[in-house]
Design a protein around this motif. Structure first.
Motif, short mmCIF file in Angstrom:
data_model
loop_
_atom_site.label_atom_id
_atom_site.label_comp_id
_atom_site.label_asym_id
_atom_site.label_seq_id
_atom_site.Cartn_x
_atom_site.Cartn_y
_atom_site.Cartn_z
N UNK A 456 0.82 -1.21 0.00
CA UNK A 456 0.00 0.00 0.00
C UNK A 456 0.85 1.26 0.00
N UNK A 457 2.08 1.14 0.51
CA UNK A 457 2.88 2.34 0.73
C UNK A 457 3.82 2.68 -0.41
N UNK A 458 4.40 1.67 -1.06
CA UNK A 458 5.40 1.93 -2.10
C UNK A 458 4.73 2.21 -3.44
N UNK A 459 5.48 2.81 -4.35
CA UNK A 459 4.93 3.23 -5.64
C UNK A 459 4.51 2.06 -6.50
N UNK A 460 5.26 0.96 -6.45
CA UNK A 460 4.89 -0.21 -7.25
C UNK A 460 5.20 -1.47 -6.47
N UNK A 461 4.70 -2.59 -6.97
CA UNK A 461 4.81 -3.86 -6.25
C UNK A 461 6.25 -4.30 -6.09
N UNK A 462 7.07 -4.10 -7.10
CA UNK A 462 8.45 -4.56 -7.03
C UNK A 462 9.23 -3.79 -5.98
N UNK A 463 9.04 -2.47 -5.93
CA UNK A 463 9.69 -1.67 -4.90
C UNK A 463 9.22 -2.09 -3.51
N UNK A 464 7.92 -2.29 -3.37
CA UNK A 464 7.37 -2.69 -2.08
C UNK A 464 7.97 -4.02 -1.63
N UNK A 465 8.05 -4.98 -2.55
CA UNK A 465 8.58 -6.30 -2.21
C UNK A 465 10.06 -6.21 -1.84
N UNK A 466 10.83 -5.40 -2.56
CA UNK A 466 12.25 -5.24 -2.25
C UNK A 466 12.43 -4.63 -0.86
N UNK A 467 11.63 -3.62 -0.54
CA UNK A 467 11.69 -3.02 0.80
C UNK A 467 11.33 -4.04 1.87
N UNK A 468 10.30 -4.83 1.62
CA UNK A 468 9.86 -5.83 2.59
C UNK A 468 10.94 -6.87 2.84
N UNK A 469 11.59 -7.31 1.77
CA UNK A 469 12.66 -8.31 1.91
C UNK A 469 13.78 -7.76 2.76
N UNK A 470 14.16 -6.52 2.51
CA UNK A 470 15.27 -5.92 3.27
C UNK A 470 14.90 -5.73 4.74
N UNK A 471 13.72 -5.20 5.01
CA UNK A 471 13.29 -4.97 6.38
C UNK A 471 13.15 -6.28 7.15
N UNK A 472 12.62 -7.30 6.49
CA UNK A 472 12.50 -8.63 7.09
C UNK A 472 13.88 -9.16 7.46
N UNK A 473 14.85 -8.98 6.56
CA UNK A 473 16.21 -9.44 6.84
C UNK A 473 16.86 -8.62 7.94
N UNK A 474 16.62 -7.32 7.94
CA UNK A 474 17.16 -6.45 8.99
C UNK A 474 16.58 -6.83 10.35
N UNK A 475 15.30 -7.19 10.37
CA UNK A 475 14.69 -7.68 11.60
C UNK A 475 15.35 -8.98 12.03
N UNK A 476 15.71 -9.81 11.07
CA UNK A 476 16.41 -11.05 11.39
C UNK A 476 17.75 -10.79 12.06
N UNK A 477 18.45 -9.77 11.60
CA UNK A 477 19.73 -9.43 12.22
C UNK A 477 19.52 -8.91 13.64
N UNK A 478 18.47 -8.13 13.83
CA UNK A 478 18.16 -7.64 15.18
C UNK A 478 17.81 -8.80 16.10
N UNK A 479 17.03 -9.75 15.59
CA UNK A 479 16.65 -10.92 16.39
C UNK A 479 17.86 -11.78 16.71
N UNK A 480 18.78 -11.88 15.77
CA UNK A 480 20.00 -12.66 16.01
C UNK A 480 20.82 -12.05 17.15
N UNK A 481 20.88 -10.75 17.19
CA UNK A 481 21.63 -10.10 18.26
C UNK A 481 21.02 -10.40 19.63
N UNK A 482 19.73 -10.55 19.67
CA UNK A 482 19.04 -10.80 20.95
C UNK A 482 19.03 -12.28 21.33
N UNK A 483 18.81 -13.15 20.34
CA UNK A 483 18.54 -14.54 20.65
C UNK A 483 19.58 -15.53 20.12
N UNK A 484 20.48 -15.05 19.26
CA UNK A 484 21.45 -15.95 18.65
C UNK A 484 20.88 -16.62 17.41
N UNK A 485 21.75 -17.27 16.67
CA UNK A 485 21.34 -17.88 15.40
C UNK A 485 20.44 -19.08 15.62
#
Length: 509
Positions: A456-485
């Motif tokens: 709903x937020x990004x200009x097109x579907x491909x941009x939205x999906x790319x942003x989602x993939x990156x944010x999901x991965x960045x959240x994974x890095x944050x979770x790794x720092x807290x809980x380990x791999x």
């Protein structure tokens, strides 16, 4: 950062030299300086011996120049070169002559090579570059095997020898700890199994004009700056109706968790309103698990799957929503195929995930009749089912497979993996965030919710999906720092999304 095939990279080099008058010797010097920097960093500024293994092409020329630059800046440096110097041409020949003029030792036989390999601290692999294709054989295979067996720190110049630039297919190669590549990534550095030979890949600028480097490329990597630019800030007078309404359709008896994870991640990703459409048998459970979302109890069959009778109510309800996420935990039945076909007739943005992809594979032709803008989020095995291949065939060709399917079906593809590929109007690869701890059940369900919210937020579907993939991965890095791999769960990813969004938006603070 751009991604170039071998042919594109060769054209970039040619145009830079022929079209802009930039001497190839200067480009080679810049490449050698980048290699020198990484070698000295690896040595830690405390001396150490370096062995530079060179071939007879331009990659070898980079190696000769690097050896010259390292001379006197480390304990000792020698070059291994097994071909006839008379075979060298152009800039490689010039750099061999310059290196030889300094009296740097050149190893010419395998026995001395083995001795110098044992004595060195860092190996520079400049045997083959991005032009390599085929398989290492004979003497070159023996060289690679000895380097790999020596246990030394290895820096590859542009590509590890034995890795072709364009795909993840790789028979055998030098296993590098770090690869110093130039101007942009090569596909193989982002595709497995070839990427496993590259170690950490760093991209260095060697002076290619932007007028040349910007002309081509098969895609680009996703950066925090890209996400920041693609997602507008929420308006000061925003309300839940202007922040995106997401309908998540899924769940079946025994698989109620997936649809809850998707819905919760959509809420954590800024959706103003989320409703979860589930079989009636799951409605009370979902209401208890997600207090912030509404539920839509729908007709079910005896097995606890959504039935075809759910179609009229589901389609009518979806009219009031911006995006639909279809598939998390939905199970497999003929009715699911029918429901998906009806969903795709909506003029909405639709994410198809999990068993929704299984339903799609049963009638791929429904994509040709769709009204919706579609994002599909398969892993390699699900992609293989959609294209009639095997997962082993998809993985080393992930970029071209995703791009081909996206173009043929007019959809956006999120091909999930260690380096997720997003293909649609453009092609993006995520290689700068994420970790192996994300290989856990439910991780994909979380991603589907993030995509659903950002559509709903990004200009097109491909941009939205790319942003989602990156944010999901960045959240994974944050979770790794807290809980380990090993201890990370999908729920940890969802709860780490706020930190990911904060990191991407912090320049706006």
């Amino acid at each position: 950062m751009k991604i170039y095939t071998a042919e594109q990279m060769k054209a970039v080099d040619t145009e830079t030299i022929a079209g802009y008058g930039i001497d190839g010797l200067l480009l080679m010097e810049h490449a050698a300086m980048a290699v020198q920097k990484e070698v000295l960093r690896a040595l830690g500024g405390c001396g150490g011996n370096v062995l530079v293994v060179c071939g007879k092409g331009n990659n070898g020329g980079d190696g000769f120049a690097a050896a010259r630059l390292l001379d006197g800046r480390c304990g000792s440096v020698c070059a291994a070169f097994f071909d006839d110097p008379a075979q060298l041409r152009g800039d490689a020949a010039k750099n061999y002559a310059l290196m030889s003029g300094l009296g740097i030792e050149v190893v010419r036989d395998m026995e001395t090579f083995a001795a110098r390999l044992a004595e060195c601290d860092v190996v520079v692999d400049a045997l083959y570059g991005f032009g390599f294709h085929g398989e290492l054989a004979g003497r070159d295979r023996q060289i690679a095997e000895q380097i790999n067996a020596a246990g030394k720190y290895v820096i590859a110049v542009d590509m590890p020898s034995g890795v072709g630039a364009d795909t993840g297919v790789c028979d055998y190669a030098v296993r590098a700890d770090k690869t110093v590549t130039f101007t942009g990534y090569k596909p193989a550095q982002l595709l497995f199994p070839a990427a496993s030979y590259c170690g950490e890949t760093v991209v260095e600028d060697i002076g290619i004009p932007r007028q040349v480097s910007g002309k081509s490329g098969v895609g680009e990597t996703i950066t925090r700056g890209f996400v920041r630019a693609a997602l507008p800030l929420r308006a000061r007078n925003a309300h839940k109706g202007t922040c995106g309404k997401v309908l998540v359709v899924g769940g079946s008896r025994g698989m109620g968790g997936a649809v809850c994870m998707s819905a919760r991640s959509a809420l954590r990703s800024g959706a103003g309103l989320v409703t979860v459409g589930v079989p009636r048998c799951l409605n009370d459970i979902v209401q208890q698990k997600i207090s912030e979302a509404m539920t839509l109890p729908l007709p079910e069959d005896e097995a606890g799957h959504l039935s075809e009778a759910a179609a009229p109510e589901l389609i009518q309800f979806a009219q009031g929503y911006d995006t639909v996420v279809f598939g998390p935990g939905i199970g497999r039945s003929g009715a699911i195929v029918t429901l998906l076909r009806e969903i795709l007739k909506l003029n909405k943005r639709v994410v198809i995930d999990a068993d929704g992809l299984y339903a799609l594979a049963q009638d791929i032709g429904m994509l040709q009749e769709k009204q919706a803008e579609v994002v599909v989020t398969p892993h390699h095995a699900e992609m293989a089912r959609l294209v009639g291949a095997t997962a082993a065939e998809v993985e080393p060709h992930a970029i071209e497979t995703a791009k081909a399917f996206a173009q043929k079906q007019n959809v956006t593809v999120v091909l999930k993996g260690a380096y997720t590929v997003v293909a649609g109007g453009q092609c993006y690869v995520n290689n700068s965030a994420g970790n192996a701890g994300m290989a856990t059940a439910g991780s994909g369900d979380v991603l589907s919710g993030v995509v659903g919210a950002l559509l709903y937020r990004a200009a097109d579907c491909t941009q939205a999906a790319a942003c989602a993939v990156y944010l999901h991965a960045l959240a994974g890095d944050a979770a790794q720092r807290r809980f380990g791999t090993e201890s990370m769960t999908a729920g940890d990813l969802t709860e780490s999304l706020p930190e990911a969004f904060r990191l991407c938006k912090e320049e706006h603070a």
